[in-house]
Design a protein around this motif. Structure first.
Motif, mmCIF file in Angstrom:
data_model
loop_
_atom_site.group_PDB
_atom_site.id
_atom_site.type_symbol
_atom_site.label_atom_id
_atom_site.label_comp_id
_atom_site.label_asym_id
_atom_site.label_seq_id
_atom_site.Cartn_x
_atom_site.Cartn_y
_atom_site.Cartn_z
ATOM 1 N N THR A 254 -50.610 17.386 -16.797
ATOM 2 C CA THR A 254 -50.872 18.788 -17.140
ATOM 3 C C THR A 254 -52.164 19.246 -16.476
ATOM 4 O O THR A 254 -53.054 18.440 -16.183
ATOM 5 C CB THR A 254 -51.013 18.967 -18.669
ATOM 6 N N ASN A 255 -52.262 20.538 -16.283
ATOM 7 C CA ASN A 255 -53.483 21.093 -15.689
ATOM 8 C C ASN A 255 -54.701 20.772 -16.546
ATOM 9 O O ASN A 255 -55.774 20.507 -16.013
ATOM 10 C CB ASN A 255 -53.345 22.606 -15.501
ATOM 11 N N GLN A 256 -54.533 20.791 -17.875
ATOM 12 C CA GLN A 256 -55.657 20.503 -18.762
ATOM 13 C C GLN A 256 -56.129 19.063 -18.592
ATOM 14 O O GLN A 256 -57.328 18.804 -18.553
ATOM 15 C CB GLN A 256 -55.295 20.769 -20.225
ATOM 16 N N ASP A 257 -55.196 18.109 -18.513
ATOM 17 C CA ASP A 257 -55.574 16.709 -18.298
ATOM 18 C C ASP A 257 -56.288 16.531 -16.962
ATOM 19 O O ASP A 257 -57.280 15.807 -16.871
ATOM 20 C CB ASP A 257 -54.342 15.794 -18.341
ATOM 21 N N ILE A 258 -55.769 17.195 -15.941
ATOM 22 C CA ILE A 258 -56.388 17.105 -14.615
ATOM 23 C C ILE A 258 -57.820 17.644 -14.676
ATOM 24 O O ILE A 258 -58.754 17.013 -14.167
ATOM 25 C CB ILE A 258 -55.547 17.856 -13.560
ATOM 26 N N LEU B 124 -61.140 15.539 -13.824
ATOM 27 C CA LEU B 124 -61.980 15.967 -12.702
ATOM 28 C C LEU B 124 -63.390 16.315 -13.167
ATOM 29 O O LEU B 124 -64.372 15.958 -12.505
ATOM 30 C CB LEU B 124 -61.348 17.143 -11.965
ATOM 31 N N ASN B 125 -63.513 16.996 -14.304
ATOM 32 C CA ASN B 125 -64.840 17.351 -14.801
ATOM 33 C C ASN B 125 -65.653 16.109 -15.157
ATOM 34 O O ASN B 125 -66.858 16.073 -14.928
ATOM 35 C CB ASN B 125 -64.742 18.306 -15.991
ATOM 36 N N THR C 159 -49.904 23.011 -2.880
ATOM 37 C CA THR C 159 -51.313 22.631 -2.779
ATOM 38 C C THR C 159 -52.205 23.859 -2.809
ATOM 39 O O THR C 159 -53.265 23.849 -3.441
ATOM 40 C CB THR C 159 -51.551 21.787 -1.506
ATOM 41 N N ILE C 160 -51.794 24.929 -2.166
ATOM 42 C CA ILE C 160 -52.575 26.180 -2.195
ATOM 43 C C ILE C 160 -52.676 26.707 -3.629
ATOM 44 O O ILE C 160 -53.743 27.161 -4.055
ATOM 45 C CB ILE C 160 -51.966 27.224 -1.234
ATOM 46 N N LEU C 161 -51.585 26.628 -4.385
ATOM 47 C CA LEU C 161 -51.619 27.045 -5.795
ATOM 48 C C LEU C 161 -52.599 26.173 -6.584
ATOM 49 O O LEU C 161 -53.339 26.662 -7.435
ATOM 50 C CB LEU C 161 -50.225 26.977 -6.416
ATOM 51 N N PHE C 162 -52.601 24.869 -6.298
ATOM 52 C CA PHE C 162 -53.521 23.948 -6.965
ATOM 53 C C PHE C 162 -54.967 24.285 -6.596
ATOM 54 O O PHE C 162 -55.852 24.297 -7.467
ATOM 55 C CB PHE C 162 -53.182 22.505 -6.584
ATOM 56 N N ASN D 111 -60.475 28.714 -9.872
ATOM 57 C CA ASN D 111 -60.605 29.542 -11.069
ATOM 58 C C ASN D 111 -61.060 28.754 -12.299
ATOM 59 O O ASN D 111 -61.367 29.362 -13.329
ATOM 60 C CB ASN D 111 -59.277 30.240 -11.379
ATOM 61 N N ASN D 112 -61.083 27.420 -12.218
ATOM 62 C CA ASN D 112 -61.366 26.623 -13.408
ATOM 63 C C ASN D 112 -62.433 25.547 -13.246
ATOM 64 O O ASN D 112 -62.746 24.847 -14.209
ATOM 65 C CB ASN D 112 -60.074 25.954 -13.896
ATOM 66 N N ILE D 113 -62.989 25.399 -12.058
ATOM 67 C CA ILE D 113 -64.025 24.395 -11.810
ATOM 68 C C ILE D 113 -65.289 25.139 -11.377
ATOM 69 O O ILE D 113 -65.219 26.123 -10.647
ATOM 70 C CB ILE D 113 -63.574 23.410 -10.686
ATOM 71 N N SER D 114 -66.431 24.640 -11.818
ATOM 72 C CA SER D 114 -67.677 25.376 -11.584
ATOM 73 C C SER D 114 -68.361 25.065 -10.254
ATOM 74 O O SER D 114 -69.406 25.623 -9.958
ATOM 75 C CB SER D 114 -68.657 25.080 -12.727
#
Length: 134
Positions: A32-36, A40-41, A71-74, A80-83
């Motif tokens: 899931t995007n949340q797990d990723i 990553l964080n 990959t572009i979507l990722f 939009n979600n990493i600082s």
């Protein structure tokens, strides 16, 4: 940090603090995007990562494929979600080079996709670092 994005796995490589040498780190399951994001964080904090470079799988004819679009979507999701900054880099042939490198080292690659993914990430991260230092 480099990410080799795939449908089932994400290979991860990092550089040394001086951004000279890249090395494979680990492979994440692409769940899931949340797990990723959580994974990553944690890596970003643990390794003081300043930038993420995502391998862009462009075809040998310099065209976009279905995987390029995924990959572009990722990449957009990360932006939009990493600082920290997120960039892309042409990763063409990095998996083939990774397989050759692993075979040369005596690593069996048949059922070892995780090793291939993180090694491919290290290969294109090293190319990115080398290009940046020119």
């Amino acid at each position: 940090m480099a990410l080799d994005y795939g449908d089932s796995k994400i290979g991860i490589a990092i550089s040394d603090p001086m951004q000279i040498i890249a090395k494979p780190l680990k492979t994440l399951d692409n769940t899931t995007n949340q797990d990723i994001l959580l994974n990553l964080n944690k890596i970003i904090l643990d390794h003081e990562v300043q930038k993420i470079v995502v391998g862009l799988p462009v075809t040998l004819k310099n065209k976009h494929s279905i995987q390029t679009e995924k990959t572009i979507l990722f990449i957009d999701f990360l932006k939009n979600n990493i600082s920290i900054p997120v960039d892309s880099y042409d990763e063409r042939l990095s998996s083939k080079i990774a397989i050759q490198s692993l075979v040369t080292q005596g690593v069996k690659t048949g059922h070892n996709k995780k090793e291939i993914d993180k090694t491919a990430a290290a290969i294109f991260l090293q190319n990115y670092l080398d290009d940046k230092s020119k």
